[in-house]
Write a protein that holds these residues in place. Sequence first.
Motif, PDB file in Angstrom:
ATOM      1  N   TYR A  37       0.835  -4.962   7.775  1.00 32.76           N
ATOM      2  CA  TYR A  37       1.083  -4.060   6.935  1.00 32.76           C
ATOM      3  C   TYR A  37       0.755  -2.736   7.451  1.00 32.76           C
ATOM      4  O   TYR A  37      -0.292  -2.556   7.949  1.00 32.76           O
ATOM      5  CB  TYR A  37       0.938  -4.492   5.591  1.00 32.76           C
ATOM      6  CG  TYR A  37       1.946  -5.339   4.731  1.00 32.76           C
ATOM      7  CD1 TYR A  37       1.571  -6.724   4.975  1.00 32.76           C
ATOM      8  CD2 TYR A  37       2.880  -4.780   3.995  1.00 32.76           C
ATOM      9  CE1 TYR A  37       2.131  -7.608   4.053  1.00 32.76           C
ATOM     10  CE2 TYR A  37       3.723  -5.762   3.229  1.00 32.76           C
ATOM     11  CZ  TYR A  37       3.310  -7.125   3.392  1.00 32.76           C
ATOM     12  OH  TYR A  37       4.125  -8.155   2.608  1.00 32.76           O
ATOM     13  N   GLN A  39       0.081   1.232   6.014  1.00 28.32           N
ATOM     14  CA  GLN A  39      -0.041   2.175   5.016  1.00 28.32           C
ATOM     15  C   GLN A  39      -0.186   3.497   5.518  1.00 28.32           C
ATOM     16  O   GLN A  39      -1.312   4.045   5.732  1.00 28.32           O
ATOM     17  CB  GLN A  39      -1.207   1.751   4.182  1.00 28.32           C
ATOM     18  CG  GLN A  39      -1.148   2.489   2.849  1.00 28.32           C
ATOM     19  CD  GLN A  39      -2.375   2.071   1.944  1.00 28.32           C
ATOM     20  OE1 GLN A  39      -3.505   1.956   2.212  1.00 28.32           O
ATOM     21  NE2 GLN A  39      -2.242   1.809   0.533  1.00 28.32           N
ATOM     22  N   ARG A  43       0.560   6.282   0.826  1.00 28.16           N
ATOM     23  CA  ARG A  43       0.096   5.143   0.151  1.00 28.16           C
ATOM     24  C   ARG A  43       0.866   3.983   0.085  1.00 28.16           C
ATOM     25  O   ARG A  43       0.497   2.839  -0.302  1.00 28.16           O
ATOM     26  CB  ARG A  43      -0.332   5.409  -1.184  1.00 28.16           C
ATOM     27  CG  ARG A  43      -1.824   5.767  -1.556  1.00 28.16           C
ATOM     28  CD  ARG A  43      -2.186   5.664  -2.838  1.00 28.16           C
ATOM     29  NE  ARG A  43      -1.227   5.810  -4.020  1.00 28.16           N
ATOM     30  CZ  ARG A  43      -1.322   6.729  -4.901  1.00 28.16           C
ATOM     31  NH1 ARG A  43      -2.222   7.473  -4.827  1.00 28.16           N
ATOM     32  NH2 ARG A  43      -0.248   6.480  -5.849  1.00 28.16           N
ATOM     33  N   GLN A  44       2.372   4.047   0.328  1.00 28.76           N
ATOM     34  CA  GLN A  44       3.311   2.955   0.309  1.00 28.76           C
ATOM     35  C   GLN A  44       3.086   1.750   1.494  1.00 28.76           C
ATOM     36  O   GLN A  44       2.551   2.148   2.625  1.00 28.76           O
ATOM     37  CB  GLN A  44       4.585   3.514   0.635  1.00 28.76           C
ATOM     38  CG  GLN A  44       5.815   2.553   0.466  1.00 28.76           C
ATOM     39  CD  GLN A  44       5.922   2.087  -0.727  1.00 28.76           C
ATOM     40  OE1 GLN A  44       6.091   2.853  -1.693  1.00 28.76           O
ATOM     41  NE2 GLN A  44       5.997   0.605  -1.083  1.00 28.76           N
ATOM     42  N   MET A  45       2.889   0.457   0.912  1.00 27.34           N
ATOM     43  CA  MET A  45       2.572  -0.515   1.796  1.00 27.34           C
ATOM     44  C   MET A  45       3.892  -1.005   2.587  1.00 27.34           C
ATOM     45  O   MET A  45       5.115  -1.204   1.820  1.00 27.34           O
ATOM     46  CB  MET A  45       1.869  -1.755   1.026  1.00 27.34           C
ATOM     47  CG  MET A  45       0.511  -1.238   0.679  1.00 27.34           C
ATOM     48  SD  MET A  45      -0.752  -1.256   1.960  1.00 27.34           S
ATOM     49  CE  MET A  45      -0.988  -2.758   2.288  1.00 27.34           C
ATOM     50  N   LEU A  47       5.836  -3.498   5.292  1.00 31.21           N
ATOM     51  CA  LEU A  47       5.669  -4.553   6.221  1.00 31.21           C
ATOM     52  C   LEU A  47       6.328  -4.534   7.436  1.00 31.21           C
ATOM     53  O   LEU A  47       7.121  -3.720   7.874  1.00 31.21           O
ATOM     54  CB  LEU A  47       6.529  -5.878   5.800  1.00 31.21           C
ATOM     55  CG  LEU A  47       6.530  -7.083   6.482  1.00 31.21           C
ATOM     56  CD1 LEU A  47       5.165  -7.616   6.603  1.00 31.21           C
ATOM     57  CD2 LEU A  47       7.513  -8.098   6.213  1.00 31.21           C
ATOM     58  N   PHE A  91      -3.064  -3.006   8.106  1.00 31.14           N
ATOM     59  CA  PHE A  91      -3.704  -4.359   7.677  1.00 31.14           C
ATOM     60  C   PHE A  91      -3.094  -5.581   8.057  1.00 31.14           C
ATOM     61  O   PHE A  91      -1.849  -5.781   8.026  1.00 31.14           O
ATOM     62  CB  PHE A  91      -3.458  -4.412   5.870  1.00 31.14           C
ATOM     63  CG  PHE A  91      -4.239  -3.104   5.341  1.00 31.14           C
ATOM     64  CD1 PHE A  91      -3.758  -1.806   5.097  1.00 31.14           C
ATOM     65  CD2 PHE A  91      -5.804  -3.332   4.768  1.00 31.14           C
ATOM     66  CE1 PHE A  91      -4.262  -0.881   4.413  1.00 31.14           C
ATOM     67  CE2 PHE A  91      -6.173  -2.162   4.492  1.00 31.14           C
ATOM     68  CZ  PHE A  91      -5.780  -1.127   3.974  1.00 31.14           C
ATOM     69  N   TRP A 105      -6.229 -10.316   2.682  1.00 36.61           N
ATOM     70  CA  TRP A 105      -6.201  -9.233   3.299  1.00 36.61           C
ATOM     71  C   TRP A 105      -7.332  -8.909   4.342  1.00 36.61           C
ATOM     72  O   TRP A 105      -8.460  -9.302   4.044  1.00 36.61           O
ATOM     73  CB  TRP A 105      -5.837  -8.202   2.545  1.00 36.61           C
ATOM     74  CG  TRP A 105      -4.589  -8.087   1.717  1.00 36.61           C
ATOM     75  CD1 TRP A 105      -4.617  -8.874   0.695  1.00 36.61           C
ATOM     76  CD2 TRP A 105      -3.505  -7.427   2.055  1.00 36.61           C
ATOM     77  NE1 TRP A 105      -3.140  -8.749   0.258  1.00 36.61           N
ATOM     78  CE2 TRP A 105      -2.522  -7.969   1.077  1.00 36.61           C
ATOM     79  CE3 TRP A 105      -2.925  -6.634   3.039  1.00 36.61           C
ATOM     80  CZ2 TRP A 105      -1.367  -7.508   1.076  1.00 36.61           C
ATOM     81  CZ3 TRP A 105      -1.817  -6.104   2.918  1.00 36.61           C
ATOM     82  CH2 TRP A 105      -0.896  -6.640   2.069  1.00 36.61           C
ATOM     83  N   GLY A 106      -7.121  -8.329   5.401  1.00 37.72           N
ATOM     84  CA  GLY A 106      -8.384  -7.508   6.217  1.00 37.72           C
ATOM     85  C   GLY A 106      -8.591  -6.379   5.555  1.00 37.72           C
ATOM     86  O   GLY A 106      -7.937  -5.972   4.559  1.00 37.72           O
ATOM     87  N   ALA A 107      -9.755  -5.950   6.071  1.00 43.63           N
ATOM     88  CA  ALA A 107     -10.319  -4.569   5.625  1.00 43.63           C
ATOM     89  C   ALA A 107      -9.328  -3.206   6.030  1.00 43.63           C
ATOM     90  O   ALA A 107      -9.604  -2.222   5.638  1.00 43.63           O
ATOM     91  CB  ALA A 107     -11.690  -4.353   5.958  1.00 43.63           C
TER      92      ALA A 107
END
Lengths: 115, 114
Positions: A37, A39, A43-45, A47, A91, A105-107
């Motif tokens: 993903y 960002q 802020r919009q996530m 894909l 991400f 999720w990863g960081a």
Amino acid sequence: AQTVTQSQPEMSVQEAETVTLSCTYDTSESDYYLFWYKQPPSRQMILVIRQEAYKQQNATENRFSVNFQKAAKSFSLKISDSQLGDAAMYFCAYRRGDSNYQLIWGAGTKLIIKP
Amino acid sequence: NAGVTQTPKFQVLKTGQSMTLQCAQDMNHEYMSWYRQDPGMGLRLIHYSVGAGITDQGEVPNGYNVSRSTTEDFPLRLLSAAPSQTSVYFCASSSVKGQFYEQYFGPGTRLTVT
């Protein structure tokens, strides 16, 4: 428990060049799905790309492709011909292949594009 | 389609106050979830729902309540806000048809608790 690790907190790349973002995961499952993903500062996530674990062929979406190494539990994202609009947090996420809908999720990795 | 909508976009609360973050989706998705995003960490699941009337806890449920009376709406309630709940909150929805269960995200709510 499954975990997702992104070891690069920040990466930078020159515009028009290629960059690879790393992601490793830990699971004992054989059936699962992996996602990247994006960002942006809004802020919009969003894909970017997805991969089924049972498929050996690496997924590709235009300038974005993955290098999926199932035995090594590695799922890296390659961005070709980097553009200024690619600057964002990226991400990596994992989902088990059964009816469990939850993403792990990863960081995240912050990608900086240098003009 | 509006997709997933969240209100408000920003909110400041004092410690001890309560509030509800709204989430709605118009895609007829069965699955909805709430995440929080903190600096240096991935998204963490707070609560989720697999359909109207069904909710369950995620990884970090303490201090939050949810309900799902309709397919479209999935509000998140903060019972007594604490500074540790300062975060960005995302709502997401997913269809359970197909195989990927791809999640669609709302624009997020930035919450500050003072």
